[in-house]
Design an enzyme around this catalytic site. Structure first.
Site, PDB file in Angstrom:
ATOM      1  N   SER C  11      36.785  37.028  40.788  1.00 38.17           N
ATOM      2  CA  SER C  11      37.261  37.990  41.634  1.00 38.17           C
ATOM      3  C   SER C  11      38.571  38.860  41.616  1.00 38.17           C
ATOM      4  O   SER C  11      39.368  38.097  40.743  1.00 38.17           O
ATOM      5  CB  SER C  11      37.205  37.317  42.938  1.00 38.17           C
ATOM      6  N   HIS C  12      38.811  39.872  42.094  1.00 39.08           N
ATOM      7  CA  HIS C  12      40.094  40.452  42.040  1.00 39.08           C
ATOM      8  C   HIS C  12      41.171  39.374  42.673  1.00 39.08           C
ATOM      9  O   HIS C  12      42.585  39.836  42.294  1.00 39.08           O
ATOM     10  CB  HIS C  12      40.176  41.929  42.615  1.00 39.08           C
ATOM     11  N   SER C  13      41.050  38.635  43.478  1.00 40.15           N
ATOM     12  CA  SER C  13      41.828  38.081  44.249  1.00 40.15           C
ATOM     13  C   SER C  13      41.527  36.448  44.017  1.00 40.15           C
ATOM     14  O   SER C  13      40.600  35.930  43.909  1.00 40.15           O
ATOM     15  CB  SER C  13      41.567  38.000  45.811  1.00 40.15           C
ATOM     16  N   GLY C  46      43.672  41.682  40.548  1.00 45.16           N
ATOM     17  CA  GLY C  46      43.014  42.169  39.353  1.00 45.16           C
ATOM     18  C   GLY C  46      42.390  41.030  38.562  1.00 45.16           C
ATOM     19  O   GLY C  46      42.422  40.100  39.081  1.00 45.16           O
ATOM     20  N   ASP C  70      33.002  40.447  41.734  1.00 43.32           N
ATOM     21  CA  ASP C  70      33.195  41.293  42.684  1.00 43.32           C
ATOM     22  C   ASP C  70      33.181  42.618  42.333  1.00 43.32           C
ATOM     23  O   ASP C  70      31.968  43.029  41.735  1.00 43.32           O
ATOM     24  CB  ASP C  70      34.195  40.947  43.649  1.00 43.32           C
TER      25      ASP C  70
END
Lengths: 100, 211, 129
Positions: C11-13, C46, C70
């Site tokens: 995920s980006h997070s 990112g 994601d």
């Protein structure tokens, strides 16, 4: 996966248990049920009381989509060498309220 | 591969000079790239590129000792691992593909174009994108096409085409990358990836011109 | 540890990736290995190829690895990471076309029964359809 249509109705072992969880057969119990069903070689199917269709108890997607509610009897049936064990184990799991 | 000493030395020097020039221009424009990215992205393109090319510069001697094609591939993998974000894999894929197009340093415009085409294809594939989406491809593709036509002054053509193509990204609406979330609001800003591509093309032209 | 298909969440997070991995652990249990990669080195949003490669290597098994991603860059970087894996390991790693959280839980549930990567993929991708 065994296709239930090929089985004679007489070959099925059946059982019932009532869903105790106040939110019904939600995600976590559904995962537990499918995981347990997968440990048996027999074809295992479940059906919430009032539903017409039996669904494959080894399919996480199908079981989660049942959305069986609190207090609803869950019908369980299995067909194969370890069918009796499978039904007993699944009935016990539902009766223990999925060990939550 | 030739074993003639002066040839090898000039290959070394070319890679060292290219790394130095690109590193310098990215560092000099680090804040500008971040500012462009702040308008339509997440404001880190300058930092990401600087981090990547600092890692490349730190390994400059090791990279320059490799055959030209392998050197480009090594720069590519270094960028992939160090730049992060989307631009690392995009620039990395470009250089890895360009490096795989041949072992020896290009000696003709045709060979340069072949490497550029390999790079462009890799970016298109990696980014699942093409021209017109407000990305680095909007600089890389026109420059490749212009050079493919065999211009009389390739350096001037590359620089001029890159500058014009960069400016042409300003009115574009982004459809790829994080800028795409802005939709119409992405129009009116230069694309940071297109700007870094243009900076790199300029730096490479400087090195070639100075040889 | 039984040899089941493993799960990687990208995920980006970092919080989303870790949260989804925690959820899989709690819902499905220990028999499916789960790793995650999320966020950038400096703590921002990112995805990072090196981190994704490391996550895949942590749980890699001959049986296969299912990767849940994601948005956009997570997929691009995961593809890159898979291609860059050494020793042809990438051939046994697939990105699933399913939502991160739901897909990870469904994939892990299927994997827990010893299913193949193709079966894991089908279950996760059929979810919601």
């Amino acid at each position: 996966m065994t296709d239930p249509i090929t089985h004679d109705a007489a070959d099925w072992v059946a059982g019932d248990a009532v869903i105790l969880d106040p939110t019904g057969l939600h995600a976590r119990p559904a995962v537990k049920l499918t995981k347990l069903a997968k440990t048996f070689a027999a074809a295992v199917e479940v059906r919430a009381d009032g539903d017409e269709r039996w669904v494959n108890a080894k399919s996480p997607n199908s079981v989660m989509k049942m959305k069986a509610a609190h207090g609803v009897p869950l019908h369980i049936r299995a067909n194969g060498d370890d069918a009796a064990d499978a039904v007993a184990a699944l009935v016990a799991l539902v009766e223990r309220n999925f060990d939550v | 591969m030739t074993t003639e000493p002066s040839e090898v030395a000039s290959g070394d020097a070319l890679v060292t000079a290219l790394i130095g020039a690109v590193h310098d221009t990215i560092l000099a424009h680090r804040d500008e790239l971040c500012d462009l990215d702040r308008a339509i992205g997440d404001a880190d393109h300058g930092h990401n590129m600087a981090r990547g090319f600092e890692a490349v510069a730190a390994a400059s001697d090791e990279i320059a000792a490799l055959p030209f094609g392998k050197a480009l591939q090594k720069i590519g993998t270094t960028l992939v691992m160090k730049v992060g974000g989307a631009s690392g894999p995009l620039y990395g894929s470009a250089l890895m593909a360009a490096g795989k197009a041949g072992e020896d340093a290009p000696t003709s415009l045709v060979e340069v174009v072949a490497r550029l085409e390999a790079a462009v294809d890799a970016v298109k594939q990696r980014g699942k994108s093409d021209v017109g989406a407000k990305t680095m491809l909007d600089v890389l593709v026109p420059v490749t096409e212009a050079l493919k036509a065999g211009p009389a002054d390739p350096l001037a053509t590359a620089r001029g085409t890159a500058a014009e193509a960069l400016e042409a990204t300003r009115p574009m609406v982004a459809t790829k990358g994080r800028a795409a979330f802005l939709g119409e609001r992405s129009a009116g800003h230069l694309d940071p990836g297109a700007r870094s591509s243009e900076l790199i093309i300029d730096a490479v032209c400087d090195v070639v011109e100075g040889r | 540890m039984s040899d089941n298909v493993a799960i990687v969440i990208v995920s980006h997070s970092r919080d989303v990736a870790k949260g989804a991995a925690d959820m899989v652990h709690q819902m499905v249990g220990e028999e499916v290995r789960v790793a995650y990669a999320g966020g950038t080195e400096d703590g921002g949003l990112g995805t990072d190829v090196a981190a994704i490669m490391a996550a895949i290597e942590t749980v890699w098994t001959e049986k296969g690895v299912a990767v849940l991603v994601d948005l956009g860059g997570a997929e691009t970087n995961s593809e890159m990471a898979i291609e860059m894996l050494p020793d042809g390991k990438g051939e046994k790693v697939q990105i699933l076309d399913a939502p991160v959280v739901e897909g990870a839980v469904m994939a892990a549930t299927e994997a827990a029964g010893g299913s193949s990567l193709a079966e894991v993929r089908a279950t996760a991708e059929d979810f919601g359809s």
